[in-house]
Design a protein around this motif. Sequence first.
Motif, PDB file in Angstrom:
ATOM      1  N   GLU A  10     -48.891 -11.574  38.251  1.00  0.00           N
ATOM      2  CA  GLU A  10     -50.062 -11.736  39.107  1.00  0.00           C
ATOM      3  C   GLU A  10     -51.089 -10.644  38.831  1.00  0.00           C
ATOM      4  O   GLU A  10     -52.289 -10.908  38.690  1.00  0.00           O
ATOM      5  N   ARG A  29     -52.797 -11.210  35.453  1.00  0.00           N
ATOM      6  CA  ARG A  29     -53.818 -12.261  35.452  1.00  0.00           C
ATOM      7  C   ARG A  29     -55.171 -11.711  35.885  1.00  0.00           C
ATOM      8  O   ARG A  29     -56.208 -12.047  35.300  1.00  0.00           O
ATOM      9  N   TYR A  30     -55.164 -10.870  36.922  1.00  0.00           N
ATOM     10  CA  TYR A  30     -56.419 -10.248  37.351  1.00  0.00           C
ATOM     11  C   TYR A  30     -57.023  -9.416  36.217  1.00  0.00           C
ATOM     12  O   TYR A  30     -58.238  -9.436  35.976  1.00  0.00           O
ATOM     13  N   THR A  43     -56.616  -9.769  32.938  1.00  0.00           N
ATOM     14  CA  THR A  43     -57.110 -10.624  31.860  1.00  0.00           C
ATOM     15  C   THR A  43     -58.466 -11.219  32.204  1.00  0.00           C
ATOM     16  O   THR A  43     -59.392 -11.240  31.361  1.00  0.00           O
TER      17      THR A  43
END
Length: 642
Positions: free
Chosen positions: A266, A269-270, A272
């Motif tokens: 999680e 993802r932020y 990226t």
Amino acid sequence: MPVRRIVEWFEHRIDPLRPAGDPHPLTPPTSTWRILFGLVREIGWPLGLLVAASAAVSAVEVAIPWSIGRVVDLVAGDPANVANPWREVGVLVVLLVLVRPAITVLASLLRNQTIARNVSSLVRWRFHEYVAGHDVGFFQNDFVGRIASRVVQTGRSIRTLLRVLTDQLLYAVLFLAGTVIFLVYRSPLFALPVLCWIVLYALSLRLYLPRNRRAARRVAEAASVFTGRIVDGYSNYLTVRLFSGHAREDAHVRRSLEQAVERMGEQARYTTVQISWLSLLNGALIASGGIVGVLLWQAGRVSAGDVAAAMALLLQIHTLSRIAMFNLGDLFDAVGTLEDSVQALSKPQTVLDRPGAQPLAVTRGEIAFEAVRFDYGRERGAGQDGDGQDGDGQDGAGPAALNGVDLVVRPGERIGLVGPSGAGKSSLMMVLLRLYDLRSGRILIDGQDIAAVTQDSLRDAVAVVTQDPSLMHRSIRDNIGYGRPDATAAEIVAAARMARADDFITGLVDARGRRGYDAFVGERGVKLSGGQRQRLAVARALLKDAPILVLDEATSSLDSEAEAAIQESLKTLMAGKTVIVIAHRLSTIARMDRLVVMDRGRVVETGTHAELVARGGLYARLWERQSDGFLDLDALREDAAD
């Protein structure tokens, strides 16, 4: 060597082991940032000087492209019109060869020798100072391995915070400010792309940082749970093997690791998304900066050197913004870890010396319990299990462990505490040693309230041998001498012989070849049998020679032969002392001066063995059960005959 002396001077500007001030930085109420600012104040002027050095480095980094632009303008013009071409070159050389190296060396000495070398140890020492002052319940409500891991992690986290904030992010912000000032000075339109970039970058951080911070906190929590479960399994490896629990333990750890992987995903993802957006934003910055520069050059409002300097600065902003993004990831990892540690470790200390507490003076050894009430729910609070979820700790509403105990132990008297499991016998010893504070009532030793004396002096006056003696992973010599650090080697050996421990000690050899009294015993004494550990505990108590003695099932791990062998040692140990003995095996305490029978947190009977047996109460029933045995032997014989 002068260079070495300079380096050593910077290394010793911070003492990482100096005592904390009053109040301690971790004293509640507190928060992560309050603790951080408190530790920053402790670091003092070296941190301020590092900030100034970082500011100077950023100013020089802005001045270098400006100086390069001046040289470009110089070589782009007509040589015949230049009176002194070497002045601009000289400025660039001084900046590159003298100014920047000098400031960089100063910043490196402060960063590496003064701060990085000492700050982790300082922080760990501060957290250790505070955590070591917690009561017993604090350590019982969590994994000890996880507590230790958090203490270690805090030093690394705060070092990362200081490195990122004072060195890299500060440098990036100041460099960006210097770039804007330079561009505005050359032409306000020149600065327009950078100002637009700053606004969009700030908006993206506004969206990204809170989410990343929450994600980092969840990652730290998951990592803490994973560590706790591993430590729990490793600490109880024998139980795992005896009950074929290897697969269950793997599954238990696997679940926590799966949760950690999910939470790290999680957070990733932020990161990226933010890097992808930043790449697009940086490309637009450099392209728009080049376009504006060319237009201004065509209009004759800036020189070719200005355009070259601006493009160099924009390229450096591109690099710094990517570095800053990765540093922000490190920053929030560190903040998440630090917040998790602070929340767990900086809880209020519940058992403290009162202001002005005086040492306990034991002259006779009388102990008086007056209307003593105590329950673990009140002292420990609703516990948490090792995963940080709500545990099954008592909430204070259940039955009290001690419910109005009135008892006087006369000087030099030997009493035996008996009663069924859960009667409150061990709890009485816990509060006597002030490992917990009372709900109400008081305990007096020679007329002195133990809550009003220093804890160290109280525990110095009491020698304890417990049912499960705790040994440290140190030498036999260190373990026996722990109660009296100034004891000589001869005194340690004499205590071991008196406890009938010398015979097995001389034959010990540890994994590193250390022998006898120098052999290490393993974590919690795991390399020794229960009986051997108990003999060492008796030797430790003999050496301490305190005026008050507590024996809590002190011979429970010994067989009958071994128990008989140290009876004389125990008699020597008890001579002239006030003694409290707890034992389920009633035969071991039948000859005490007086027996005290407890049940459900109260004293229900007192008297000698003969008096209590004749009375026919709880003690008589316990004695009859142990005398006759738990099994109906006649019935067993009849079954065997059939």
